[in-house]
Design a protein around this motif. Structure first.
Motif, PDB file in Angstrom:
ATOM      1  N   ALA A 237      31.387  43.790  29.726  1.00 12.06           N
ATOM      2  CA  ALA A 237      31.116  43.377  31.101  1.00 12.06           C
ATOM      3  C   ALA A 237      30.166  42.182  31.167  1.00 12.06           C
ATOM      4  N   GLU A 238      29.198  42.131  30.248  1.00 17.70           N
ATOM      5  CA  GLU A 238      28.279  40.991  30.239  1.00 17.70           C
ATOM      6  C   GLU A 238      29.019  39.692  29.933  1.00 17.70           C
ATOM      7  N   ALA A 239      29.992  39.758  29.041  1.00 20.54           N
ATOM      8  CA  ALA A 239      30.781  38.569  28.722  1.00 20.54           C
ATOM      9  C   ALA A 239      31.583  38.106  29.937  1.00 20.54           C
ATOM     10  N   LEU A 240      32.140  39.046  30.661  1.00 19.89           N
ATOM     11  CA  LEU A 240      32.860  38.695  31.884  1.00 19.89           C
ATOM     12  C   LEU A 240      31.919  38.033  32.878  1.00 19.89           C
TER      13      LEU A 240
ATOM     14  N   VAL B 119      36.424  44.875  28.707  1.00 24.96           N
ATOM     15  CA  VAL B 119      36.897  44.959  30.079  1.00 24.96           C
ATOM     16  C   VAL B 119      38.057  43.976  30.261  1.00 24.96           C
ATOM     17  N   ILE B 120      38.939  44.309  31.170  1.00 24.08           N
ATOM     18  CA  ILE B 120      40.102  43.484  31.485  1.00 24.08           C
ATOM     19  C   ILE B 120      39.947  42.984  32.915  1.00 24.08           C
ATOM     20  N   PHE B 121      40.018  41.679  33.068  1.00 26.06           N
ATOM     21  CA  PHE B 121      39.965  41.053  34.383  1.00 26.06           C
ATOM     22  C   PHE B 121      41.387  40.611  34.699  1.00 26.06           C
ATOM     23  N   SER B 122      42.030  41.310  35.630  1.00 28.19           N
ATOM     24  CA  SER B 122      43.417  41.009  35.982  1.00 28.19           C
ATOM     25  C   SER B 122      43.456  40.129  37.224  1.00 28.19           C
ATOM     26  N   VAL B 123      44.301  39.119  37.168  1.00 25.92           N
ATOM     27  CA  VAL B 123      44.496  38.198  38.286  1.00 25.92           C
ATOM     28  C   VAL B 123      45.974  38.278  38.644  1.00 25.92           C
ATOM     29  N   LEU B 124      46.255  38.725  39.875  1.00 25.06           N
ATOM     30  CA  LEU B 124      47.632  38.952  40.311  1.00 25.06           C
ATOM     31  C   LEU B 124      47.972  38.018  41.466  1.00 25.06           C
ATOM     32  N   TYR B 125      49.145  37.436  41.400  1.00 20.00           N
ATOM     33  CA  TYR B 125      49.624  36.512  42.421  1.00 20.00           C
ATOM     34  C   TYR B 125      50.801  37.168  43.139  1.00 20.00           C
TER      35      TYR B 125
ATOM     36  N   PRO C 216      44.830  34.644  44.854  1.00 16.36           N
ATOM     37  CA  PRO C 216      45.005  35.717  43.876  1.00 16.36           C
ATOM     38  C   PRO C 216      44.218  36.978  44.220  1.00 16.36           C
ATOM     39  N   ILE C 217      44.748  38.081  43.747  1.00 14.43           N
ATOM     40  CA  ILE C 217      44.085  39.384  43.839  1.00 14.43           C
ATOM     41  C   ILE C 217      43.481  39.640  42.459  1.00 14.43           C
ATOM     42  N   ALA C 218      42.213  40.025  42.412  1.00 10.49           N
ATOM     43  CA  ALA C 218      41.564  40.279  41.130  1.00 10.49           C
ATOM     44  C   ALA C 218      41.173  41.750  41.024  1.00 10.49           C
ATOM     45  N   GLN C 219      41.267  42.259  39.813  1.00 11.09           N
ATOM     46  CA  GLN C 219      40.871  43.648  39.547  1.00 11.09           C
ATOM     47  C   GLN C 219      40.193  43.711  38.188  1.00 11.09           C
ATOM     48  N   LEU C 220      39.121  44.471  38.128  1.00  6.88           N
ATOM     49  CA  LEU C 220      38.407  44.719  36.881  1.00  6.88           C
ATOM     50  C   LEU C 220      38.821  46.106  36.383  1.00  6.88           C
ATOM     51  N   SER C 221      39.195  46.189  35.098  1.00  9.57           N
ATOM     52  CA  SER C 221      39.668  47.457  34.527  1.00  9.57           C
ATOM     53  C   SER C 221      39.067  47.650  33.137  1.00  9.57           C
ATOM     54  N   ALA C 222      39.170  48.876  32.668  1.00  7.62           N
ATOM     55  CA  ALA C 222      38.795  49.214  31.293  1.00  7.62           C
ATOM     56  C   ALA C 222      39.994  49.868  30.637  1.00  7.62           C
TER      57      ALA C 222
END
Length: 113
Positions: free
Chosen positions: A78-81, A12-18, A105-111
């Motif tokens: 996802a468990e690691a996140l 999974v990718i956890f994106s943090v956008l400013y 920040p704006i956060a988004q979870l993606s695959a």
């Protein structure tokens, strides 16, 4: 920031956008030299596999960039996140944000598709 409760599966990718909002301050030097190494140190043992940092240059039409910076954190699953964001060093990482920006920040979870 808290990730949605999801189970297992692939990376999974956890994106943090400013966002580039009026009055925004963002210290790119601190972010790259201090915050990102802190993220690696804090979350590496709980499943962080990589981080990609992007600095906003412009919008596609040549206008101002809608985001000052973005970070894409790759986690084993996802468990690691969840283990990272709920772990003992998460508060330290989140508290460090105020040292380099005044942007929430704006956060988004993606695959990966």
């Amino acid at each position: 920031m808290r990730a949605a409760a999801i189970k297992g599966g692939p990376m999974v990718i956890f994106s943090v956008l400013y966002a580039a909002i009026d009055g925004a301050h963002f210290d790119h030097d601190y972010y790259n030299a201090t915050h990102i190494p802190l993220v690696h140190e804090a979350f590496g043992s709980t499943g962080l596999t990589g981080v990609q940092v992007l600095k906003g240059l412009s919008a596609a039409d040549g206008g101002p960039a809608p985001f000052i910076a973005m970070a894409h954190l790759a986690f084993r699953d996802a468990e690691a996140l969840q283990a990272s964001l709920g772990g003992p060093r998460a508060a330290e990482v989140m508290a460090d944000v105020a040292r380099f920006t005044n942007v929430v920040p704006i956060a988004q979870l993606s695959a990966l598709a």
